[in-house]
Design an enzyme around this catalytic site. Sequence first.
Site, short mmCIF file in Angstrom:
data_model
loop_
_atom_site.label_atom_id
_atom_site.label_comp_id
_atom_site.label_asym_id
_atom_site.label_seq_id
_atom_site.Cartn_x
_atom_site.Cartn_y
_atom_site.Cartn_z
N GLU A 2 38.92 44.85 38.31
CA GLU A 2 40.16 45.44 37.80
C GLU A 2 40.62 46.49 38.81
O GLU A 2 39.94 47.49 39.02
CB GLU A 2 39.92 46.06 36.43
CG GLU A 2 41.12 45.94 35.48
CD GLU A 2 42.34 46.67 36.03
OE1 GLU A 2 43.42 46.04 36.12
OE2 GLU A 2 42.21 47.85 36.37
N SER A 3 41.76 46.23 39.42
CA SER A 3 42.17 47.05 40.57
C SER A 3 42.42 48.50 40.20
O SER A 3 42.13 49.41 41.00
CB SER A 3 43.41 46.44 41.24
OG SER A 3 44.46 46.28 40.30
N ILE A 7 41.95 34.08 38.39
CA ILE A 7 41.73 34.81 37.15
C ILE A 7 42.65 36.03 37.15
O ILE A 7 42.41 36.98 37.90
CB ILE A 7 40.26 35.24 37.00
CG1 ILE A 7 39.33 34.02 37.10
CG2 ILE A 7 40.05 35.98 35.67
CD1 ILE A 7 37.85 34.38 37.17
N ARG A 8 43.69 36.00 36.33
CA ARG A 8 44.71 37.07 36.35
C ARG A 8 45.08 37.41 37.79
O ARG A 8 45.11 38.57 38.19
CB ARG A 8 44.20 38.32 35.62
CG ARG A 8 44.09 38.16 34.13
CD ARG A 8 43.82 39.50 33.45
NE ARG A 8 42.61 40.13 33.95
CZ ARG A 8 42.34 41.43 33.82
NH1 ARG A 8 43.20 42.23 33.23
NH2 ARG A 8 41.20 41.92 34.27
N CYS A 50 40.94 38.69 44.97
CA CYS A 50 41.65 39.04 43.74
C CYS A 50 41.98 40.53 43.71
O CYS A 50 42.87 40.97 44.41
CB CYS A 50 40.86 38.58 42.53
SG CYS A 50 41.86 38.54 41.01
N GLU A 57 33.70 33.16 45.56
CA GLU A 57 32.31 33.53 45.29
C GLU A 57 31.74 32.85 44.05
O GLU A 57 30.52 32.79 43.89
CB GLU A 57 32.19 35.05 45.17
CG GLU A 57 32.78 35.67 43.92
CD GLU A 57 34.28 35.93 44.01
OE1 GLU A 57 34.81 36.57 43.09
OE2 GLU A 57 34.91 35.48 44.99
N HIS A 116 38.85 33.37 43.74
CA HIS A 116 37.44 33.81 43.73
C HIS A 116 36.51 32.74 44.33
O HIS A 116 35.85 32.01 43.59
CB HIS A 116 37.00 34.08 42.29
CG HIS A 116 37.63 35.26 41.65
ND1 HIS A 116 37.05 36.51 41.63
CD2 HIS A 116 38.81 35.39 40.99
CE1 HIS A 116 37.85 37.35 40.98
NE2 HIS A 116 38.92 36.70 40.58
#
Length: 206
Positions: free
Chosen positions: A60-61, A151-152, A91, A189, A187
């Site tokens: 979450e940035s 994802i978002r 992301c 990863e 993502h």
Amino acid sequence: MNAVPDGRSDKPRSVVGVLALQGDTREHLAALTEAGAEAVTVRRLRELEAVDALVIPGGESTAMSHLLREFELLEPLRARLAEGMPAYGSCAGMILLATEILDAGAAGREATPLKGIDMSVRRNAFGRQVDSFEGDIPFVGLDSSVHAVFIRAPWVERIGDGVEVLARADGHIVAVRQGRMLATAFHPEVTGDRRVHKLFVDMVSE
């Protein structure tokens, strides 16, 4: 550089840190190790100073920006990026590496740009978590498409001179490179495909 000897060859392995304040740190550590790097966590200034490169993970940035301030890492990290330290952001990491963040968040809790890559990135551009999706997309420099998990996810709305577009999804820029900095809206990863991480590890050694 702080590269360490690789027991399998005479070529030293780069020491790549993963910012471990919030987000999917463990997955990036595994991916980097499989891609040939010496992967370590970074939570403190001394750990940031000891690495050759840094991965900023998904998460979450706005929370990550807050924690960078709390751990007194924001300005030292900006300084290392300005000095040319290689970095990869996925992301939320892509959002933070931007020079401009669109829809940065609520006043007082905004995501703070680290100004590593000359780009404007829109947070949560593809929608909320329930709107997350995945698909195969072409990726410049790789021999076949990557399976991208969004994802978002953000997307890139503007790039500056010297920024190379590596991938698009639904017409939007979702992967870029500028010098030895890399960013993806998705993502890699979490998929088991290590080619994006290998690309970054190779960039660190350039």
